[in-house]
Write a protein that holds these residues in place. Sequence first.
Motif, PDB file in Angstrom:
ATOM      1  N   ASP A 173      11.856   4.147  -4.291  1.00 45.80           N
ATOM      2  CA  ASP A 173      11.800   3.551  -5.621  1.00 45.80           C
ATOM      3  C   ASP A 173      12.936   4.114  -6.463  1.00 45.80           C
ATOM      4  O   ASP A 173      13.122   5.333  -6.535  1.00 45.80           O
ATOM      5  N   VAL A 174      13.684   3.225  -7.096  1.00 43.62           N
ATOM      6  CA  VAL A 174      14.847   3.617  -7.894  1.00 43.62           C
ATOM      7  C   VAL A 174      14.466   3.603  -9.371  1.00 43.62           C
ATOM      8  O   VAL A 174      13.900   2.636  -9.874  1.00 43.62           O
ATOM      9  N   PHE A 175      14.779   4.704 -10.038  1.00 40.85           N
ATOM     10  CA  PHE A 175      14.504   4.883 -11.465  1.00 40.85           C
ATOM     11  C   PHE A 175      15.811   5.122 -12.202  1.00 40.85           C
ATOM     12  O   PHE A 175      16.729   5.742 -11.669  1.00 40.85           O
ATOM     13  N   GLN A 176      15.875   4.689 -13.454  1.00 42.80           N
ATOM     14  CA  GLN A 176      16.973   5.055 -14.336  1.00 42.80           C
ATOM     15  C   GLN A 176      16.633   6.397 -14.992  1.00 42.80           C
ATOM     16  O   GLN A 176      15.491   6.620 -15.385  1.00 42.80           O
ATOM     17  N   VAL A 177      17.605   7.264 -15.109  1.00 43.77           N
ATOM     18  CA  VAL A 177      17.413   8.569 -15.747  1.00 43.77           C
ATOM     19  C   VAL A 177      17.806   8.445 -17.214  1.00 43.77           C
ATOM     20  O   VAL A 177      18.954   8.137 -17.529  1.00 43.77           O
ATOM     21  N   LEU A 178      16.836   8.695 -18.105  1.00 40.44           N
ATOM     22  CA  LEU A 178      17.115   8.622 -19.542  1.00 40.44           C
ATOM     23  C   LEU A 178      17.525   9.971 -20.119  1.00 40.44           C
ATOM     24  O   LEU A 178      18.286  10.029 -21.082  1.00 40.44           O
ATOM     25  N   HIS A 179      16.987  11.041 -19.553  1.00 39.00           N
ATOM     26  CA  HIS A 179      17.295  12.391 -20.041  1.00 39.00           C
ATOM     27  C   HIS A 179      16.938  13.377 -18.942  1.00 39.00           C
ATOM     28  O   HIS A 179      16.055  13.109 -18.134  1.00 39.00           O
ATOM     29  N   LEU A 180      17.611  14.504 -18.918  1.00 33.33           N
ATOM     30  CA  LEU A 180      17.342  15.555 -17.947  1.00 33.33           C
ATOM     31  C   LEU A 180      17.186  16.871 -18.691  1.00 33.33           C
ATOM     32  O   LEU A 180      18.113  17.333 -19.344  1.00 33.33           O
TER      33      LEU A 180
END
Length: 194
Positions: A173-180
């Motif tokens: 499953d591919v997710f977009q990273v908004l913050h780390l």
Amino acid sequence: MHAMQYEFTLPADYDMGVIRARVARAGHLLDDWDGLGVKTYLVRERGLHGSPVNQYGPFYLWNTVPGMNGFLWGGAFQGPVDDFGRPRIRQWTGLAYEEGTAAGSPAALAVRRRQPVPDGVELAAFMAEAADETARLAAEDGAVLAASAVDTGAWELVHFSLWEHDTPKAEGDVFQVLHLSEPGRGALPRGRQW
């Protein structure tokens, strides 16, 4: 290392800008959380990167159980619960962690692959292969980090990786990273964790 994830699956017509604004407003609050290795603020949007759903699904790598428990029971987790309901929280025991070839780069995408640990396998060999897969993912061009962990209650393996570009060399499953948030990333133990 302990891995943890919960997901909020949202309506198909949900304005994901609400989640983006929420993370922009509050994502920094865990940037110095004691005991946290890495928190990735993740979203999947219906129709993007093959996602069938709109979803907010943060993924965590914890250095300490007290840090994780402090987050869950100390009040910080109550905000998402109040806004979206109490989710099922998955937890896995760490098997391996590696910094990637692009470790200093910002993460654009995350890939999470969950799979059952098959009956009848030799556990030591299966977990060693999972650790080897973690190292293989981390060695790929554009990998920021890679981790693997196992839930021995459900006998489920999870591979998790972060990527600096939009063509990850991982399946799942591919997710977009908004913050780390990564206050204890440097303290996460490298390699196999046994």
